[in-house]
Design a protein around this motif. Sequence first.
Motif, PDB file in Angstrom:
ATOM      1  N   LYS A   1       6.551 -12.131  16.261  1.00  0.00           N
ATOM      2  CA  LYS A   1       6.218 -10.939  15.465  1.00  0.00           C
ATOM      3  C   LYS A   1       6.538  -9.676  16.258  1.00  0.00           C
ATOM      4  O   LYS A   1       7.035  -8.704  15.697  1.00  0.00           O
ATOM      5  CB  LYS A   1       4.737 -10.969  15.064  1.00  0.00           C
ATOM      6  CG  LYS A   1       4.376  -9.900  14.053  1.00  0.00           C
ATOM      7  CD  LYS A   1       5.070 -10.160  12.728  1.00  0.00           C
ATOM      8  CE  LYS A   1       4.613  -9.204  11.655  1.00  0.00           C
ATOM      9  NZ  LYS A   1       5.289  -9.436  10.372  1.00  0.00           N
TER      10      LYS A   1
ATOM     11  N   GLU B   1      10.126  -9.003  15.947  1.00  0.00           N
ATOM     12  CA  GLU B   1      10.415  -8.482  14.610  1.00  0.00           C
ATOM     13  C   GLU B   1      10.083  -6.984  14.504  1.00  0.00           C
ATOM     14  O   GLU B   1      10.823  -6.224  13.883  1.00  0.00           O
ATOM     15  CB  GLU B   1       9.591  -9.267  13.587  1.00  0.00           C
ATOM     16  CG  GLU B   1       9.735  -8.806  12.157  1.00  0.00           C
ATOM     17  CD  GLU B   1       8.749  -9.523  11.236  1.00  0.00           C
ATOM     18  OE1 GLU B   1       8.325  -8.888  10.257  1.00  0.00           O
ATOM     19  OE2 GLU B   1       8.407 -10.695  11.496  1.00  0.00           O
ATOM     20  N   LEU B   2       8.984  -6.555  15.114  1.00  0.00           N
ATOM     21  CA  LEU B   2       8.509  -5.175  14.970  1.00  0.00           C
ATOM     22  C   LEU B   2       9.071  -4.218  16.018  1.00  0.00           C
ATOM     23  O   LEU B   2       9.060  -3.007  15.813  1.00  0.00           O
ATOM     24  CB  LEU B   2       6.977  -5.141  15.045  1.00  0.00           C
ATOM     25  CG  LEU B   2       6.221  -5.924  13.987  1.00  0.00           C
ATOM     26  CD1 LEU B   2       4.720  -5.856  14.251  1.00  0.00           C
ATOM     27  CD2 LEU B   2       6.556  -5.434  12.591  1.00  0.00           C
TER      28      LEU B   2
ATOM     29  N   GLN C   1       5.759   0.475  10.126  1.00  0.00           N
ATOM     30  CA  GLN C   1       6.837  -0.506  10.137  1.00  0.00           C
ATOM     31  C   GLN C   1       7.554  -0.439   8.794  1.00  0.00           C
ATOM     32  O   GLN C   1       6.906  -0.382   7.752  1.00  0.00           O
ATOM     33  CB  GLN C   1       6.278  -1.909  10.364  1.00  0.00           C
ATOM     34  CG  GLN C   1       5.397  -2.016  11.585  1.00  0.00           C
ATOM     35  CD  GLN C   1       6.095  -1.586  12.873  1.00  0.00           C
ATOM     36  OE1 GLN C   1       7.266  -1.873  13.084  1.00  0.00           O
ATOM     37  NE2 GLN C   1       5.386  -0.864  13.708  1.00  0.00           N
ATOM     38  N   ASP C   2       8.868  -0.433   8.807  1.00  0.00           N
ATOM     39  CA  ASP C   2       9.650  -0.354   7.580  1.00  0.00           C
ATOM     40  C   ASP C   2       9.848  -1.765   7.032  1.00  0.00           C
ATOM     41  O   ASP C   2      10.869  -2.401   7.271  1.00  0.00           O
ATOM     42  CB  ASP C   2      10.995   0.319   7.857  1.00  0.00           C
ATOM     43  CG  ASP C   2      11.732   0.673   6.587  1.00  0.00           C
ATOM     44  OD1 ASP C   2      11.086   0.765   5.529  1.00  0.00           O
ATOM     45  OD2 ASP C   2      12.963   0.845   6.646  1.00  0.00           O
ATOM     46  N   SER C   3       8.820  -2.261   6.344  1.00  0.00           N
ATOM     47  CA  SER C   3       8.892  -3.623   5.819  1.00  0.00           C
ATOM     48  C   SER C   3       8.133  -3.709   4.505  1.00  0.00           C
ATOM     49  O   SER C   3       7.393  -2.805   4.139  1.00  0.00           O
ATOM     50  CB  SER C   3       8.314  -4.614   6.836  1.00  0.00           C
ATOM     51  OG  SER C   3       6.970  -4.294   7.109  1.00  0.00           O
ATOM     52  N   GLU C   4       8.343  -4.804   3.813  1.00  0.00           N
ATOM     53  CA  GLU C   4       7.631  -5.057   2.556  1.00  0.00           C
ATOM     54  C   GLU C   4       6.137  -5.182   2.839  1.00  0.00           C
ATOM     55  O   GLU C   4       5.740  -5.844   3.783  1.00  0.00           O
ATOM     56  CB  GLU C   4       8.120  -6.366   1.925  1.00  0.00           C
ATOM     57  CG  GLU C   4       9.531  -6.322   1.398  1.00  0.00           C
ATOM     58  CD  GLU C   4       9.628  -5.658   0.039  1.00  0.00           C
ATOM     59  OE1 GLU C   4       8.759  -5.905  -0.814  1.00  0.00           O
ATOM     60  OE2 GLU C   4      10.577  -4.881  -0.149  1.00  0.00           O
TER      61      GLU C   4
ATOM     62  N   THR D   1       4.497  -0.873  -1.424  1.00  0.00           N
ATOM     63  CA  THR D   1       5.732  -0.856  -0.628  1.00  0.00           C
ATOM     64  C   THR D   1       6.580   0.350  -0.997  1.00  0.00           C
ATOM     65  O   THR D   1       7.077   1.066  -0.123  1.00  0.00           O
ATOM     66  CB  THR D   1       6.539  -2.156  -0.839  1.00  0.00           C
ATOM     67  OG1 THR D   1       5.783  -3.257  -0.340  1.00  0.00           O
ATOM     68  CG2 THR D   1       7.882  -2.101  -0.125  1.00  0.00           C
TER      69      THR D   1
ATOM     70  N   LYS E   1       7.310   3.550   1.603  1.00  0.00           N
ATOM     71  CA  LYS E   1       8.672   3.507   2.149  1.00  0.00           C
ATOM     72  C   LYS E   1       9.094   4.903   2.631  1.00  0.00           C
ATOM     73  O   LYS E   1       8.961   5.883   1.932  1.00  0.00           O
ATOM     74  CB  LYS E   1       9.658   3.011   1.103  1.00  0.00           C
ATOM     75  CG  LYS E   1      11.047   2.775   1.669  1.00  0.00           C
ATOM     76  CD  LYS E   1      11.696   1.622   0.959  1.00  0.00           C
ATOM     77  CE  LYS E   1      12.993   1.226   1.580  1.00  0.00           C
ATOM     78  NZ  LYS E   1      12.812   0.456   2.802  1.00  0.00           N
TER      79      LYS E   1
END
Length: 169
Positions: A101, A104-105, A46-49, A18, A22
């Motif tokens: 989802k 979310e994206l 995608q800016d996510s964990e 991650t 990032k």
Amino acid sequence: MDTNHTPMSREETLKTITTLTKGIKFAMLTVVTDSGHLKSHPMTTQDSEFDGDVWFLGGKDTEQVRNMQARPEVNVSYADHGKHNYISIAGTAQMVEDPAKLDELWSDGYKAYFPGGKADPNIQLIKIEAHGAEYWGSDGKLKNLFSQARAAVTGKPATDLGTNETVKL
């Protein structure tokens, strides 16, 4: 490369990946074509964990999606040249239909590819379930150059070029 260390736990590995990915805007997604060749495409990240899965949006009518449906083994690679970090993730692609989802994206930037917005019938959610990763990291260019110069002068291999980890997920 540092090879004398204790292996990281799964949680540590996920956190490290991650951190390394990032801020990297694009990844290269590599698929296997009908003729058995490797073909890579840039994909918006995608800016996510990172939890072991990587998500992308693609077009149902694209060669890339057709290739993943027929041969789901893929590779996703990231490069941050400024920080000298490189990540390669091997996994299995799944074509997913999940409105939550997608919500979310979704970002308005995708309207360039999908003019109908989130309701565009051509949108395909792509989930890459990672089963392994390798990453390389460096503490900095100057340190690497010094280590390489020392190796050239002494004739001994450079040993302090950063970190390299291969992990199973």
